[in-house]
Design a protein around this motif. Structure first.
Motif, short mmCIF file in Angstrom:
data_model
loop_
_atom_site.label_atom_id
_atom_site.label_comp_id
_atom_site.label_asym_id
_atom_site.label_seq_id
_atom_site.Cartn_x
_atom_site.Cartn_y
_atom_site.Cartn_z
N ALA A 27 5.59 -5.31 1.81
CA ALA A 27 4.71 -3.68 0.72
C ALA A 27 3.57 -4.07 0.20
CB ALA A 27 6.05 -4.14 -0.26
N VAL A 28 2.21 -3.03 1.01
CA VAL A 28 0.74 -3.32 1.45
C VAL A 28 0.80 -2.13 0.22
CG1 VAL A 28 -0.51 -3.21 2.50
CG2 VAL A 28 1.23 -3.83 3.40
N ASP A 29 -0.54 -2.81 -0.18
CA ASP A 29 -1.33 -1.24 -1.87
C ASP A 29 -1.99 -0.40 -1.20
OD1 ASP A 29 -3.80 -2.75 -1.77
OD2 ASP A 29 -3.53 -3.16 -3.45
N TYR A 30 -2.63 0.64 -1.32
CA TYR A 30 -3.44 1.50 -0.65
C TYR A 30 -5.18 0.85 -0.31
CZ TYR A 30 -5.65 1.54 -5.26
OH TYR A 30 -5.82 1.21 -7.01
N GLN A 31 -4.99 -0.26 -0.66
CA GLN A 31 -6.44 -1.10 -0.30
C GLN A 31 -5.84 -2.56 0.53
OE1 GLN A 31 -7.69 -2.49 -4.09
NE2 GLN A 31 -9.14 -0.76 -4.41
N GLY A 32 -4.33 -2.37 1.06
CA GLY A 32 -4.52 -2.84 2.40
C GLY A 32 -4.17 -4.40 1.61
N ARG A 33 -3.96 -4.89 0.65
CA ARG A 33 -3.58 -5.79 -0.35
C ARG A 33 -1.54 -6.18 0.04
NH1 ARG A 33 -6.83 -5.30 -5.27
NH2 ARG A 33 -5.22 -3.51 -5.64
N LEU A 34 -1.30 -7.23 0.72
CA LEU A 34 -0.15 -7.31 1.11
C LEU A 34 0.47 -7.86 -0.86
CD1 LEU A 34 1.58 -7.74 3.04
CD2 LEU A 34 1.18 -10.42 3.12
N LEU A 35 1.32 -6.88 -0.78
CA LEU A 35 1.79 -7.72 -2.55
C LEU A 35 3.31 -8.00 -2.18
CD1 LEU A 35 1.82 -4.04 -3.71
CD2 LEU A 35 -0.06 -5.71 -3.99
N ALA A 36 3.84 -7.82 -0.67
CA ALA A 36 5.08 -8.57 -0.90
C ALA A 36 6.00 -8.41 0.43
CB ALA A 36 6.44 -8.42 -2.14
N CYS B 196 -3.08 5.49 0.16
CA CYS B 196 -1.60 5.59 -0.25
C CYS B 196 -0.73 4.13 -0.35
CB CYS B 196 -0.76 6.57 0.06
SG CYS B 196 0.02 6.45 1.46
N SER B 197 0.08 3.61 -0.77
CA SER B 197 0.68 2.34 -0.56
C SER B 197 1.72 2.67 0.55
CB SER B 197 1.57 2.11 -2.08
OG SER B 197 0.18 2.47 -3.11
N VAL B 198 2.53 1.79 1.07
CA VAL B 198 3.36 1.40 2.01
C VAL B 198 4.39 0.48 1.83
CG1 VAL B 198 4.02 1.14 4.53
CG2 VAL B 198 1.40 2.55 3.70
N ILE B 199 5.13 0.61 1.73
CA ILE B 199 7.12 0.04 1.97
C ILE B 199 7.58 -0.01 3.33
CG2 ILE B 199 8.91 -0.92 1.04
CD1 ILE B 199 8.11 0.11 -1.78
N ARG B 200 7.16 -1.36 4.20
CA ARG B 200 7.33 -1.05 5.53
C ARG B 200 9.29 -1.74 5.85
NH1 ARG B 200 7.41 -4.49 10.16
NH2 ARG B 200 6.98 -2.81 12.31
N HIS B 201 10.02 -1.62 5.77
CA HIS B 201 10.92 -1.68 5.95
C HIS B 201 11.77 -2.15 7.25
CE1 HIS B 201 15.81 -2.95 5.61
NE2 HIS B 201 15.71 -2.42 6.41
N HIS C 53 -0.13 5.57 -7.33
CA HIS C 53 -0.45 6.38 -7.19
C HIS C 53 -1.74 6.09 -6.76
CE1 HIS C 53 0.76 9.60 -10.36
NE2 HIS C 53 0.66 8.37 -10.78
N GLY C 54 -2.46 6.49 -5.73
CA GLY C 54 -3.96 5.99 -4.35
C GLY C 54 -5.38 6.56 -5.06
N VAL C 55 -5.75 6.64 -3.57
CA VAL C 55 -7.33 7.27 -4.27
C VAL C 55 -7.34 8.42 -2.43
CG1 VAL C 55 -8.11 4.65 -4.62
CG2 VAL C 55 -8.08 5.10 -2.11
N PRO C 56 -7.51 9.36 -3.34
CA PRO C 56 -8.43 10.12 -2.16
C PRO C 56 -9.24 9.50 -1.34
CG PRO C 56 -9.33 10.30 -3.67
CD PRO C 56 -8.48 9.41 -4.32
N THR C 57 -9.26 9.64 0.35
CA THR C 57 -9.97 8.99 1.11
C THR C 57 -10.27 9.91 1.57
OG1 THR C 57 -8.52 8.48 3.13
CG2 THR C 57 -8.54 6.10 1.82
#
Length: 117
Positions: free
Chosen positions: A24-33, A11-16, A54-58
């Motif tokens: 902000a990181v997507d479900y594959q670990g790519r840094l979005l911002a 799942c995507s994560v937004i860490r404030h 939407h993420g992917v089921p792991t």
């Protein structure tokens, strides 16, 4: 650590953070911002990005710690393939040791039996 949990669960994560690095990181670990609290001027502390909902089921999201618990159970279950007898624990003491006279080996095994029984 939060980003790694997001990858693990798919799942995507937004860490404030109030002080530090917000990301902000997507479900594959790519840094979005990302935004650093210490280097960004006070009036520009806004982070805007598009985050996939939407993420992917792991495997971990589906089964959790099942694999770990199976490994623990495998360690706790005794090895039932090999029959154990009461005297099998003394078999190593009864073997001849190279260079030792047989009388010394016999005394050693008798002492071991007395200590363990």
């Amino acid at each position: 650590m939060a980003c790694m949990r997001g990858i693990e669960l798919g799942c995507s994560v937004i860490r404030h953070t109030g002080t530090g690095l917000s990301a902000a990181v997507d479900y594959q670990g790519r840094l979005l911002a990302q935004m650093d609290h210490f280097t960004t001027p006070g009036t520009e502390r806004v982070m805007v990005t598009h985050v996939p909902v939407h993420g992917v089921p792991t495997f971990y999201a589906r089964f959790g710690d099942l694999f770990s618990w199976i490994c623990v159970a495998g360690l706790l279950v005794p090895d039932s393939r090999r029959p154990r007898s009461a005297t099998s624990r003394f078999s190593s003491a009864d073997r001849l040791v190279p260079g030792w006279p047989p009388r010394l080996v016999a005394e050693r095994s008798q002492r071991a039996r007395r200590l363990l029984l």
